[in-house]
Design a protein around this motif. Structure first.
Motif, PDB file in Angstrom:
ATOM      1  N   ILE A 100       0.842  -1.191   0.000  1.00 26.77           N
ATOM      2  CA  ILE A 100       0.000   0.000   0.000  1.00 26.77           C
ATOM      3  C   ILE A 100       0.882   1.247   0.000  1.00 26.77           C
ATOM      4  O   ILE A 100       1.775   1.379   0.837  1.00 26.77           O
ATOM      5  CB  ILE A 100      -0.927   0.015   1.230  1.00 26.77           C
ATOM      6  N   SER A 101       0.625   2.148  -0.926  1.00 23.44           N
ATOM      7  CA  SER A 101       1.332   3.431  -0.963  1.00 23.44           C
ATOM      8  C   SER A 101       0.651   4.374   0.032  1.00 23.44           C
ATOM      9  O   SER A 101      -0.427   4.905  -0.243  1.00 23.44           O
ATOM     10  CB  SER A 101       1.294   4.010  -2.380  1.00 23.44           C
TER      11      SER A 101
ATOM     12  N   PHE B 167       4.333   7.014   5.220  1.00 23.57           N
ATOM     13  CA  PHE B 167       4.192   6.197   6.426  1.00 23.57           C
ATOM     14  C   PHE B 167       5.157   6.648   7.517  1.00 23.57           C
ATOM     15  O   PHE B 167       4.789   6.704   8.697  1.00 23.57           O
ATOM     16  CB  PHE B 167       4.446   4.713   6.096  1.00 23.57           C
ATOM     17  N   THR B 168       6.372   6.990   7.131  1.00 24.41           N
ATOM     18  CA  THR B 168       7.373   7.368   8.138  1.00 24.41           C
ATOM     19  C   THR B 168       6.959   8.630   8.874  1.00 24.41           C
ATOM     20  O   THR B 168       7.027   8.690  10.113  1.00 24.41           O
ATOM     21  CB  THR B 168       8.740   7.581   7.464  1.00 24.41           C
TER      22      THR B 168
ATOM     23  N   LEU C 173       0.943  -3.381  10.968  1.00 25.52           N
ATOM     24  CA  LEU C 173       0.906  -3.320   9.514  1.00 25.52           C
ATOM     25  C   LEU C 173       2.312  -3.185   8.923  1.00 25.52           C
ATOM     26  O   LEU C 173       2.605  -3.753   7.871  1.00 25.52           O
ATOM     27  CB  LEU C 173       0.032  -2.149   9.061  1.00 25.52           C
ATOM     28  N   GLU C 174       3.155  -2.444   9.609  1.00 20.73           N
ATOM     29  CA  GLU C 174       4.531  -2.274   9.118  1.00 20.73           C
ATOM     30  C   GLU C 174       5.284  -3.598   9.160  1.00 20.73           C
ATOM     31  O   GLU C 174       6.007  -3.949   8.216  1.00 20.73           O
ATOM     32  CB  GLU C 174       5.270  -1.240   9.964  1.00 20.73           C
TER      33      GLU C 174
ATOM     34  N   GLN D 100       5.646  -1.389   2.073  1.00 21.89           N
ATOM     35  CA  GLN D 100       6.940  -1.399   1.401  1.00 21.89           C
ATOM     36  C   GLN D 100       6.819  -1.314  -0.127  1.00 21.89           C
ATOM     37  O   GLN D 100       7.806  -1.097  -0.814  1.00 21.89           O
ATOM     38  CB  GLN D 100       7.712  -2.675   1.784  1.00 21.89           C
ATOM     39  N   GLN D 101       5.617  -1.523  -0.654  1.00 27.67           N
ATOM     40  CA  GLN D 101       5.405  -1.497  -2.102  1.00 27.67           C
ATOM     41  C   GLN D 101       4.102  -0.766  -2.417  1.00 27.67           C
ATOM     42  O   GLN D 101       3.492  -0.161  -1.533  1.00 27.67           O
ATOM     43  CB  GLN D 101       5.331  -2.939  -2.649  1.00 27.67           C
TER      44      GLN D 101
END
Length: 617
Positions: A242-243, A281-282, A347-348, A354-355
């Motif tokens: 997921i972006s 996400f970060t 989730l991480e 990551q994709q």
């Protein structure tokens, strides 16, 4: 063969001295007044002199018996074959008793059995009860499928069953129901093979890691298509994900709700307060994590840290940032912020961020079948996002087209999942349920369709079940599931009684496109599942391989004395990749001695193991 007993506009009874009736076969009643109506045998029975007539009231009554006597049957001596025939179309008035009955030729019933051309439809199997028409079947329908029966392949004998995929525009969505071992997953594999051959974009969620189409089934090498370029297999966390930066605040709420159960209002408020447009996400995860730390430290704790003379400028700036975060969001409940933080970390760890889903979009745009693999809960979370995203793309294209606007083309597609009751359970909330319900109710307008398979139709959301216009019903044993299927299909009472006893691969097809239920046998799949190996054969093979490897290692050290076992153990563990201790090695040596693979010699000084009688040289 002739009509006997009291007739109605829907059903008649047929009797014969010479011929036994086959269940589900098609017969023609020669009644010119009704234009020779066709019907299907739904129940059969044979009486002979050893069974008194009238003992079993399930099929015949006194009026049928009386009719048989009147037309010349010797009830006490003759074998009487009886059948209940259900007409395909309701007659305007009852059939005349005594009418002759015969087998049809194919051209008389083609319009009832074949709704699509072989090149445009899904060739799924063979219609049961049509074997008598084998000689009159049209050339374009001969030798189209191979059937697996009693463990062996056989050629097609009857009329092939062709599912008209284009009819889904009017009668959308397909359900595949059946218990364990009923052939449900096998039937789903056949459907996916047909979708690939028709180049229909298909998105498959595979929780069992079994939807691989590279290996051809034994015996079908010459006629099986090559599917390697027709499907793509991707795994969540490796090829797809997921972006996060593309997510709206509403998407983040839905995603985190899917990650660990329904969110409280307080947690939803935390996400709405902390999430900012175009967050990656970060940045979002760090903001939540820092707020957790700031709430734990508190204002006084942070100010106390600032008084530490050993702080570096970087440390001072970090504490100042935490104070500012606390001042801005300090009113948020600490437990709710920690709940959001825990879901993000979960989730991480699953590799969800990551994709992106470009590999899926590219596969669908190329007309491929895209198999998405992952653990059950990760699939549910991911399905929520990817189905919603792709459905919106298709919907936006169609809406723009209706308004005469330009929009990037996105093709119609099919969504397929096994264990569908986990994705859309009845009376429970789940991540993907809302989007699946929306597609079930409105997807037809946009060219998005569902193929949902489950062992437990009773547990599937009722709104979705009601929208499945075609249902494949394999062997089902549970009374509650049979009752649900009877309510949702046009299965008769007789067919309902047969459900617990169907052979694997036999299925009733209840389709609005046909207007009735058809009994078919699913064709043999061209490919085989990687899980097809019997687990007990696998266990035996692994044990034999392990014993062979161990014996090869021991052969180098024979004879073995029990005083030298420590050195032998090191060599065995190193060469065989094991982690045995001394006791395990002794147990294995004893076992091999008992089986004759080694010979055990006991002396007053030591125990010695030598080559056994059964050991290969």
């Amino acid at each position: 063969m002739q009509v006997v007993g009291v007739t109605t506009q829907q059903e008649v009874y047929i009797a014969s001295r010479e011929r036994k009736f086959h269940i589900n076969e098609i017969l023609v009643i020669e009644d010119p007044a009704l234009d020779n109506p066709r019907g299907e045998v739904v129940e059969t029975l044979s009486y002979n002199r050893l069974i008194p007539m009238g003992l079993d009231k399930s099929l015949v009554d006194a009026q049928v018996i009386q009719t048989l006597e009147q037309i010349g049957y010797d009830i006490e001596s003759d074998e009487v074959n009886l059948a209940k025939l259900r007409l395909y179309e309701e007659a305007p008035h009852p059939v005349r008793t005594g009418c002759p009955v015969r087998l049809p030729s194919f051209h008389e019933v083609r319009h009832l059995l074949v709704k699509a051309s072989p090149d445009d439809g899904m060739m799924l199997g063979e219609i049961r009860g049509t074997e008598s028409m084998a000689n009159t079947i049209d050339e374009d329908l001969k030798d189209r499928v191979v059937i697996m029966e009693r463990g062996e392949l056989r050629p097609q004998r009857g009329v092939p069953f062709i599912f008209d995929i284009k009819s889904m525009q009017q009668y959308p969505h397909v359900g595949i129901f059946g218990g364990s071992g009923s052939g449900k997953s096998f039937g789903l594999r056949v459907m996916l093979e047909e979708l690939m051959q028709l180049h229909i974009p298909t998105l498959v969620f595979d929780p069992h890691f079994e939807m691989d189409f590279r290996e051809t089934a034994s015996g079908l090498e010459e006629r099986a298509p090559d599917f390697r370029d027709l499907f793509t297999s991707v795994q969540i966390g490796k090829e797809v994900g997921i972006s996060f930066s593309d997510l709206s605040t509403r998407d983040v709420v839905a995603l985190l709700g899917a990650a660990g159960g329904q969110l409280s209002e307080s947690m939803v408020n935390v996400i709405q307060m902390l999430h900012r447009r175009r967050d990656n996400f970060t940045s979002f995860s760090d903001r939540v994590s820092n707020l957790v730390q700031a709430l734990d430290e508190g204002k006084q704790g942070l100010e106390k840290q600032l008084k530490n003379p050993d702080l570096t400028p970087v440390d001072v700036q970090r504490i100042q940032d935490l104070k500012q975060l606390l001042q801005q969001y300090g009113s948020l409940p600490s437990s709710s912020v920690k709940g959001v933080h825990w879901r993000l970390q979960r989730l991480e760890k699953a590799g969800l961020f990551q994709q992106d889903i470009r590999a899926i979009e590219r596969g669908l745009e190329q007309g491929r079948l895209v198999v998405v693999q992952g653990s059950a809960w990760v699939l549910q979370v991911f399905a929520t996002y990817v189905i919603g995203t792709l459905y919106r793309k298709r919907r936006e294209y169609k809406d723009a087209q209706m308004n005469g606007e330009e929009e990037h083309y996105f093709p119609p597609f099919v969504v397929v999942t096994d264990e569908a009751h986990n994705f859309a359970p009845k009376a429970l909330e789940s991540p993907a349920k809302a989007i699946l319900k929306e597609i079930a109710q409105e997807g037809r307008k946009y060219g998005v369709f569902l193929f949902l398979a489950t062992q437990r139709p009773t547990l599937l959301d009722e709104t979705i079940t009601a929208q499945l216009n075609t249902k494949f019903v394999f062997r089902t044993v549970r009374a509650t599931d049979i009752a649900t299927l009877r309510e949702e299909t046009d299965l008769t009472a007789e067919e309902g009684k047969r459900l617990p006893y169907l052979r694997s691969g036999d299925t009733f097809v209840s389709s609005a496109a046909y207007g009735r239920t058809i009994f078919i046998r699913i064709r043999s799949a061209y490919t085989k599942s990687p899980h097809l190996t019997n687990p007990f054969d696998e266990l035996k093979r692994f044990s034999e391989q392990q014993d062979e490897k161990l014996l090869d290692t021991l052969l180098k050290t024979l004879p073995i004395f029990d005083t030298d076992l420590i050195q032998v153990l090191k060599q065995v563990n190193r060469e065989c990749g094991l982690g045995w201790d001394l006791n395990r090695l002794k147990e294995e040596l004893e076992r091999m001695a008992r089986s004759g693979k080694l010979t055990k010699h006991e002396t007053p000084f030591a125990v010695r193991y030598d080559r056994g009688k059964n050991m290969k040289v």
